[in-house]
Design an enzyme around this catalytic site. Structure first.
Site, PDB file in Angstrom:
ATOM      1  N   GLY A  98       0.704  -1.260  -0.195  1.00  0.00           N
ATOM      2  CA  GLY A  98      -0.014  -0.028  -0.026  1.00  0.00           C
ATOM      3  C   GLY A  98       0.957   1.352  -0.110  1.00  0.00           C
ATOM      4  CE1 TYR A 158      -2.155  -3.877  -8.347  1.00  0.00           C
ATOM      5  CE2 TYR A 158      -1.343  -1.982  -7.688  1.00  0.00           C
ATOM      6  CZ  TYR A 158      -1.705  -3.098  -7.452  1.00  0.00           C
ATOM      7  OH  TYR A 158      -1.422  -3.444  -6.261  1.00  0.00           O
ATOM      8  N   PRO A 188       4.687  -4.823  -0.982  1.00  0.00           N
ATOM      9  CG  PRO A 188       6.857  -4.217  -1.370  1.00  0.00           C
ATOM     10  CD  PRO A 188       5.944  -5.393  -0.426  1.00  0.00           C
ATOM     11  N   GLY A 189       3.516  -3.624  -4.000  1.00  0.00           N
ATOM     12  CA  GLY A 189       3.457  -3.934  -5.420  1.00  0.00           C
ATOM     13  C   GLY A 189       3.611  -2.481  -6.247  1.00  0.00           C
ATOM     14  CB  CYS A 249     -16.763   1.907 -28.766  1.00  0.00           C
ATOM     15  SG  CYS A 249     -18.346   2.522 -29.296  1.00  0.00           S
TER      16      CYS A 249
HETATM   17  N1  LLP Z   1      -1.306  -6.899  -0.560  1.00  0.00           N
HETATM   18  C1  LLP Z   1      -2.730  -7.235  -0.697  1.00  0.00           C
HETATM   19  C2  LLP Z   1      -3.427  -8.477   0.310  1.00  0.00           C
HETATM   20  C3  LLP Z   1      -3.368  -6.534  -1.524  1.00  0.00           C
HETATM   21  O1  LLP Z   1      -4.496  -6.795  -1.814  1.00  0.00           O
HETATM   22  C4  LLP Z   1      -2.627  -5.489  -2.319  1.00  0.00           C
HETATM   23  C5  LLP Z   1      -3.244  -4.856  -3.367  1.00  0.00           C
HETATM   24  C6  LLP Z   1      -1.053  -5.413  -2.246  1.00  0.00           C
HETATM   25  C7  LLP Z   1      -0.595  -6.310  -1.183  1.00  0.00           C
HETATM   26  C8  LLP Z   1      -0.211  -4.308  -2.783  1.00  0.00           C
HETATM   27  O2  LLP Z   1      -0.694  -3.286  -2.775  1.00  0.00           O
HETATM   28  P1  LLP Z   1       0.237  -2.066  -3.136  1.00  0.00           P
HETATM   29  O3  LLP Z   1       1.479  -2.011  -2.469  1.00  0.00           O
HETATM   30  O4  LLP Z   1       0.411  -2.196  -4.782  1.00  0.00           O
HETATM   31  O5  LLP Z   1      -0.694  -0.571  -3.216  1.00  0.00           O
HETATM   32  N2  LLP Z   1      -5.931  -1.738  -9.182  1.00  0.00           N
HETATM   33  C9  LLP Z   1      -5.394  -0.733  -8.084  1.00  0.00           C
HETATM   34  C10 LLP Z   1      -4.910  -1.114  -7.015  1.00  0.00           C
HETATM   35  C11 LLP Z   1      -5.632  -2.277  -6.191  1.00  0.00           C
HETATM   36  C12 LLP Z   1      -4.705  -2.900  -5.136  1.00  0.00           C
HETATM   37  C13 LLP Z   1      -5.190  -4.038  -4.667  1.00  0.00           C
HETATM   38  N3  LLP Z   1      -4.457  -4.767  -3.694  1.00  0.00           N
HETATM   39  C14 LLP Z   1      -4.844   0.489  -8.717  1.00  0.00           C
HETATM   40  O6  LLP Z   1      -4.550   0.382 -10.013  1.00  0.00           O
HETATM   41  O7  LLP Z   1      -4.469   1.473  -7.942  1.00  0.00           O
END
Ligand code: LLP
Length: 411
Positions: A226, A365, A268-269, A336
């Protein structure tokens, strides 16, 4: 006329050679992000959230630096294993796991984050040997982000409600094949302040004390992903150092409250892959109408974020980087739908058909949320590395659009 360069590669030349749209990822930025996490969260385990970007080449780079993976489905588990992640460092998350999901997790020998008591019982029935798990708890913390990506609020579908968490661990202890080993939570995405993480971590420790009293030894506390990134010029870039200091201080402070010494896990993603990538598009038409529309060859089929969350991505006219912005343009895709807008009202140098427009910070994403809507084939992905480049995913063919469709006899 200057061209945009990424990791020593002229992306306009690349677009001319390979065609567009094109996702272009910088290896050095990726390595830098990984290095930062390893430096600032030295003793924590970093589990990369595969959902952000599951390209195998990208995952191989990440896994080879010792990171683990957070997966959310049997398919992501498959991809993560193909991407080189070790099963001991994979956590199988998900709020709606099918029998197939559970079987694949058990067969792979990974740990589970369990989202409901129903799931707990399902795993127990399917498993023949012990399965290590954590409950995903919902700490009811407001992460101050877009409502669609806030996951730790009490009204969200994720996790065991905070007040029921202790009871859930009691049940887990009485359930066959289940070994409670950790606590998991994830409060949301694109969070720009450390405060909500601290609030969630404090709650996890409060729960950990009670869970230990049940006789459970805690092996890990996983506080999810997050941490946000800078998308717009005005936004302050979140400093990983600041997040790590606050989080690790709290962690170390509170560790004294526990008998066990659980490892800290982060998932982290976005902050690993987000800023590594440009989506390069080509301008098909410029139309002066209610707005100055620039119609490019990628839309929400390839980058869903602006249409889905109203999210902001910086935009650069890639073949005119040294020209002065002169007009306001709205960048739209070829889909479209009226909502197929990538960026509203941006000041850019004069744009013409045939120009190249790069959408920045699309490594998280982006491709992973793409579709074939409107019969649009998914585009290629390229890795650039210090002046060299490799195609890391080929553009889809027309045959891929037909895919696995079957026409029954007599039609
Ligand atoms: N762990 C869990 C359990 C999660 O559900 C997520 C993201 C992460 C880690 C990684 O979160 P990050 O570090 O990437 O914030 N599609 C949306 C974001 C959805 C995130 C879903 N879960 C966007 O494009 O902003």
């Amino acid at each position: 006329m200057g061209n945009l360069v990424l990791d020593g590669v002229d992306v306009v030349e690349l677009g001319r050679e390979l065609g567009t749209p094109l996702y272009i990822t910088s290896r050095s930025r990726l390595e830098e992000n990984i290095r930062e996490y390893r430096k600032y969260f030295k003793n924590a385990d970093i589990y990369y959230a595969v959902k952000a970007n599951n390209n195998l080449a990208i995952m191989k780079i990440i896994s080879s630096r010792g990171l683990g993976a957070d997966v959310f489905s049997d398919g992501e588990l498959y991809l993560a294993l193909m991407g080189g992640f070790k099963r001991e460092k994979i956590l199988f998350n998900g709020n709606s796991k099918s029998t197939e999901d559970i079987v694949s997790g058990i067969e792979a020998g990974v740990r589970f984050s369990v989202d409901s008591i129903d799931e707990l019982h399902a795993i127990s029935e399917i498993a023949e040997e012990e399965v290590e798990m954590a409950f995903r708890i919902n700490p009811d913390v407001s992460p101050e982000t877009h409502p669609k990506i806030a996951t730790g609020l009490k009204e969200s579908k994720f996790g065991i409600p905070w007040e029921m968490a202790e009871r859930a661990y009691e049940k887990a202890l009485k359930t066959d094949h289940i070994v409670p080993a950790g606590i998991h939570c994830h409060i949301g995405s694109q969070i720009l302040s450390p405060d909500p993480f601290i609030e969630a971590l404090e709650k996890m420790f409060d729960l950990a004390i009670r869970v230990e009293k049940l006789g459970i030894e805690l092996d890990f506390l996983d506080m999810g992903g997050g941490i946000g990134i800078q998308y717009s010029e005005e936004e302050k870039a979140p400093e990983l150092k600041e997040f790590s200091e606050r989080i690790l201080d709290t962690y170390e402070d509170r560790l004294g409250d526990l008998k066990s010494e659980p490892n800290l896990i982060l998932e982290p993603g976005r902050s690993i892959v987000g800023n590594t990538t440009f989506l390069l598009t080509k301008v098909n038409a410029v139309k002066r109408a209610f707005r100055n529309f620039v119609a490019v060859d990628a839309g929400f089929n390839l980058l869903m974020r602006p249409a889905m969350y109203g999210s902001y991505h910086r935009v650069v006219v890639a073949n005119r980087v040294d020209e002065t912005p002169s007009e306001t343009y709205t960048i739209v895709g070829p889909i479209c739908e009226t909502g197929d807008v990538l960026a509203y009202d941006r000041m850019l140098p004069e744009v013409r058909r045939g120009d190249y427009v790069a959408i920045l910070d699309t490594g998280a994403y982006g491709f992973s949320m793409s579709s074939q809507y409107n019969g649009r084939r998914r585009c290629a992905e390229v890795l650039v590395d210090n002046g060299r480049w490799w195609i890391i995913r080929e553009r889809e063919s027309y045959a891929d659009l037909v895919g696995r469709q079957i026409i029954p006899p007599g039609i």
